[in-house]
Design a protein around this motif. Structure first.
Motif, PDB file in Angstrom:
ATOM      1  N   GLY A   1       0.821  -1.201   0.000  1.00 30.59           N
ATOM      2  CA  GLY A   1       0.000   0.000   0.000  1.00 30.59           C
ATOM      3  C   GLY A   1       0.856   1.251   0.000  1.00 30.59           C
ATOM      4  O   GLY A   1       2.081   1.200   0.184  1.00 30.59           O
ATOM      5  N   TYR A   2       0.208   2.397  -0.191  1.00 34.31           N
ATOM      6  CA  TYR A   2       0.918   3.662  -0.297  1.00 34.31           C
ATOM      7  C   TYR A   2       0.267   4.711   0.597  1.00 34.31           C
ATOM      8  O   TYR A   2      -0.953   4.741   0.784  1.00 34.31           O
ATOM      9  N   VAL A   3       1.121   5.603   1.129  1.00 38.04           N
ATOM     10  CA  VAL A   3       0.624   6.698   1.962  1.00 38.04           C
ATOM     11  C   VAL A   3       1.451   7.940   1.656  1.00 38.04           C
ATOM     12  O   VAL A   3       2.666   7.871   1.451  1.00 38.04           O
ATOM     13  N   LEU A   4       0.779   9.091   1.598  1.00 41.30           N
ATOM     14  CA  LEU A   4       1.449  10.370   1.376  1.00 41.30           C
ATOM     15  C   LEU A   4       1.720  10.998   2.731  1.00 41.30           C
ATOM     16  O   LEU A   4       0.803  11.197   3.524  1.00 41.30           O
ATOM     17  N   LYS A   5       2.978  11.309   2.995  1.00 40.78           N
ATOM     18  CA  LYS A   5       3.335  11.919   4.275  1.00 40.78           C
ATOM     19  C   LYS A   5       2.679  13.288   4.378  1.00 40.78           C
ATOM     20  O   LYS A   5       2.606  14.040   3.403  1.00 40.78           O
ATOM     21  N   PRO A   6       2.174  13.662   5.554  1.00 41.16           N
ATOM     22  CA  PRO A   6       1.449  14.931   5.710  1.00 41.16           C
ATOM     23  C   PRO A   6       2.354  16.132   5.493  1.00 41.16           C
ATOM     24  O   PRO A   6       3.561  16.080   5.691  1.00 41.16           O
ATOM     25  N   GLY A   7       1.718  17.237   5.086  1.00 42.65           N
ATOM     26  CA  GLY A   7       2.428  18.495   4.956  1.00 42.65           C
ATOM     27  C   GLY A   7       3.067  18.728   3.614  1.00 42.65           C
ATOM     28  O   GLY A   7       3.694  19.754   3.388  1.00 42.65           O
ATOM     29  N   PHE A   8       2.894  17.801   2.665  1.00 38.90           N
ATOM     30  CA  PHE A   8       3.570  17.957   1.374  1.00 38.90           C
ATOM     31  C   PHE A   8       2.592  18.473   0.326  1.00 38.90           C
ATOM     32  O   PHE A   8       1.473  17.994   0.216  1.00 38.90           O
ATOM     33  N   LEU A   9       3.025  19.485  -0.434  1.00 38.73           N
ATOM     34  CA  LEU A   9       2.268  19.987  -1.571  1.00 38.73           C
ATOM     35  C   LEU A   9       3.187  19.970  -2.783  1.00 38.73           C
ATOM     36  O   LEU A   9       4.300  20.495  -2.730  1.00 38.73           O
ATOM     37  N   LEU A  10       2.734  19.393  -3.849  1.00 33.61           N
ATOM     38  CA  LEU A  10       3.537  19.329  -5.066  1.00 33.61           C
ATOM     39  C   LEU A  10       3.064  20.440  -5.993  1.00 33.61           C
ATOM     40  O   LEU A  10       1.993  20.349  -6.589  1.00 33.61           O
ATOM     41  N   PRO A  11       3.813  21.543  -6.114  1.00 34.01           N
ATOM     42  CA  PRO A  11       3.316  22.728  -6.808  1.00 34.01           C
ATOM     43  C   PRO A  11       2.732  22.488  -8.187  1.00 34.01           C
ATOM     44  O   PRO A  11       1.655  22.984  -8.481  1.00 34.01           O
ATOM     45  N   PRO A  12       3.375  21.714  -9.092  1.00 34.45           N
ATOM     46  CA  PRO A  12       2.806  21.605 -10.430  1.00 34.45           C
ATOM     47  C   PRO A  12       1.462  20.901 -10.473  1.00 34.45           C
ATOM     48  O   PRO A  12       0.783  20.948 -11.477  1.00 34.45           O
ATOM     49  N   LEU A  13       1.064  20.210  -9.410  1.00 39.19           N
ATOM     50  CA  LEU A  13      -0.159  19.410  -9.461  1.00 39.19           C
ATOM     51  C   LEU A  13      -1.183  19.839  -8.421  1.00 39.19           C
ATOM     52  O   LEU A  13      -2.068  19.086  -8.077  1.00 39.19           O
ATOM     53  N   MET A  14      -1.069  21.061  -7.929  1.00 40.95           N
ATOM     54  CA  MET A  14      -1.957  21.499  -6.870  1.00 40.95           C
ATOM     55  C   MET A  14      -3.334  21.899  -7.362  1.00 40.95           C
ATOM     56  O   MET A  14      -4.279  21.952  -6.603  1.00 40.95           O
ATOM     57  N   PHE A  15      -3.496  22.226  -8.675  1.00 43.32           N
ATOM     58  CA  PHE A  15      -4.709  22.875  -9.128  1.00 43.32           C
ATOM     59  C   PHE A  15      -5.387  22.135 -10.268  1.00 43.32           C
ATOM     60  O   PHE A  15      -4.734  21.673 -11.198  1.00 43.32           O
ATOM     61  N   SER A  16      -6.720  22.073 -10.179  1.00 41.95           N
ATOM     62  CA  SER A  16      -7.507  21.597 -11.310  1.00 41.95           C
ATOM     63  C   SER A  16      -7.743  22.785 -12.241  1.00 41.95           C
ATOM     64  O   SER A  16      -7.414  23.934 -11.917  1.00 41.95           O
ATOM     65  N   GLU A  17      -8.340  22.542 -13.420  1.00 36.60           N
ATOM     66  CA  GLU A  17      -8.595  23.636 -14.353  1.00 36.60           C
ATOM     67  C   GLU A  17      -9.558  24.657 -13.755  1.00 36.60           C
ATOM     68  O   GLU A  17      -9.402  25.868 -13.947  1.00 36.60           O
ATOM     69  N   GLU A  18     -10.571  24.172 -13.006  1.00 34.31           N
ATOM     70  CA  GLU A  18     -11.517  25.092 -12.377  1.00 34.31           C
ATOM     71  C   GLU A  18     -10.830  25.918 -11.297  1.00 34.31           C
ATOM     72  O   GLU A  18     -11.098  27.119 -11.147  1.00 34.31           O
ATOM     73  N   GLU A  19      -9.923  25.291 -10.543  1.00 38.43           N
ATOM     74  CA  GLU A  19      -9.197  26.027  -9.511  1.00 38.43           C
ATOM     75  C   GLU A  19      -8.288  27.087 -10.137  1.00 38.43           C
ATOM     76  O   GLU A  19      -8.147  28.198  -9.607  1.00 38.43           O
ATOM     77  N   ILE A  20      -7.691  26.755 -11.273  1.00 36.79           N
ATOM     78  CA  ILE A  20      -6.848  27.733 -11.974  1.00 36.79           C
ATOM     79  C   ILE A  20      -7.689  28.929 -12.416  1.00 36.79           C
ATOM     80  O   ILE A  20      -7.291  30.087 -12.251  1.00 36.79           O
ATOM     81  N   GLU A  21      -8.879  28.676 -12.957  1.00 36.72           N
ATOM     82  CA  GLU A  21      -9.724  29.785 -13.379  1.00 36.72           C
ATOM     83  C   GLU A  21     -10.136  30.650 -12.196  1.00 36.72           C
ATOM     84  O   GLU A  21     -10.198  31.878 -12.307  1.00 36.72           O
ATOM     85  N   ALA A  22     -10.400  30.019 -11.048  1.00 39.39           N
ATOM     86  CA  ALA A  22     -10.752  30.787  -9.849  1.00 39.39           C
ATOM     87  C   ALA A  22      -9.579  31.659  -9.410  1.00 39.39           C
ATOM     88  O   ALA A  22      -9.752  32.821  -9.026  1.00 39.39           O
TER      89      ALA A  22
END
Length: 227
Positions: free
Chosen positions: A58-79
């Motif tokens: 299994g896989y787990v993402l360690k807390p506190g990490f944000l990957l800048p290039p993948l933070m936004f959906s297209e709707e979030e970018i428009e907002a």
């Protein structure tokens, strides 16, 4: 679903789980094969995502990490674009510059397809009424709010009457026609709203007010029923 969007969705899935999630469950949620999932996990790890685990475990993402290039959906970018354009047109110079700079930083780290969406956004901000002239600098007010410092004001009310006020500023409202300071007023012993264009003189004191700005904002919301 594009590869960029799939990687974004995978990150979102991992963020929702505190404990390891089986690769098969992740693959099923994304509608991809296990082989594709393992390849996507490897891509994210290579880009710096703190994903722990292995096939069969299994896989787990360690807390506190944000990957800048993948933070936004297209709707979030428009907002983000729409909000940045409003700030650039309808606030003071310092915030307008900050909005423009923030948008440039976001564009620099987006994948090419999402960057194209940002640059080609057709959501526009229409012209607004001219703002009334102000003597005070809103940057100074924002700094006082962050530092939780009392302000001494010479204030002119709607009828033109002058008064001296000591206030605890904890929020600044940006409306189409006015800029409003939300504060606790020592003279009135309660919450009051002060139009920035009616302040004739202002001094930032060295005195911190006794309650934190977050506590004041919470109480103000509860008292006024605002969100």
């Amino acid at each position: 679903m594009s590869r960029t969007q799939r990687l974004f969705s995978l990150m979102q899935l991992l963020r929702r789980h505190r404990y390891p999630v089986a690769g098969a469950a992740l693959a099923d949620s994304l509608g991809v094969s296990l082989r594709t999932l393992y390849r996507d996990i490897a891509v994210l790890q290579a880009q710096g995502a703190h994903i722990e685990g292995a096939p069969g475990l299994g896989y787990v993402l360690k807390p506190g990490f944000l990957l800048p290039p993948l933070m936004f959906s297209e709707e979030e970018i428009e907002a983000i674009v729409l909000g940045s354009r409003w700030v650039a047109k309808r606030t003071d110079g310092a915030l307008a510059d900050a909005a423009t700079n923030a948008l440039a930083k976001i564009a620099a780290v987006l994948p090419s397809d999402l960057r194209a969406s940002l640059e080609a956004s057709t959501l526009l901000i229409g012209p607004g009424d001219p703002l009334p002239p102000m003597i005070v600098d809103l940057t100074v007010i924002r700094e006082a709010i962050r530092a939780e410092r009392k302000l001494h004001l010479s204030y002119r009310d709607e009828a033109g009457r002058m008064s001296e006020r000591v206030i605890w500023p904890f929020a600044l409202g940006f409306f189409d026609r006015v800029r409003m300071i939300v504060a606790w007023c020592e003279l009135r012993d309660g919450f009051r709203h002060f139009r920035a264009d009616r302040i004739e003189a202002m001094t930032v004191t060295e005195t911190r007010y006794p309650r934190g700005r977050r506590a004041l904002l919470k109480t103000w919301r509860e008292t006024t029923g605002r969100q």
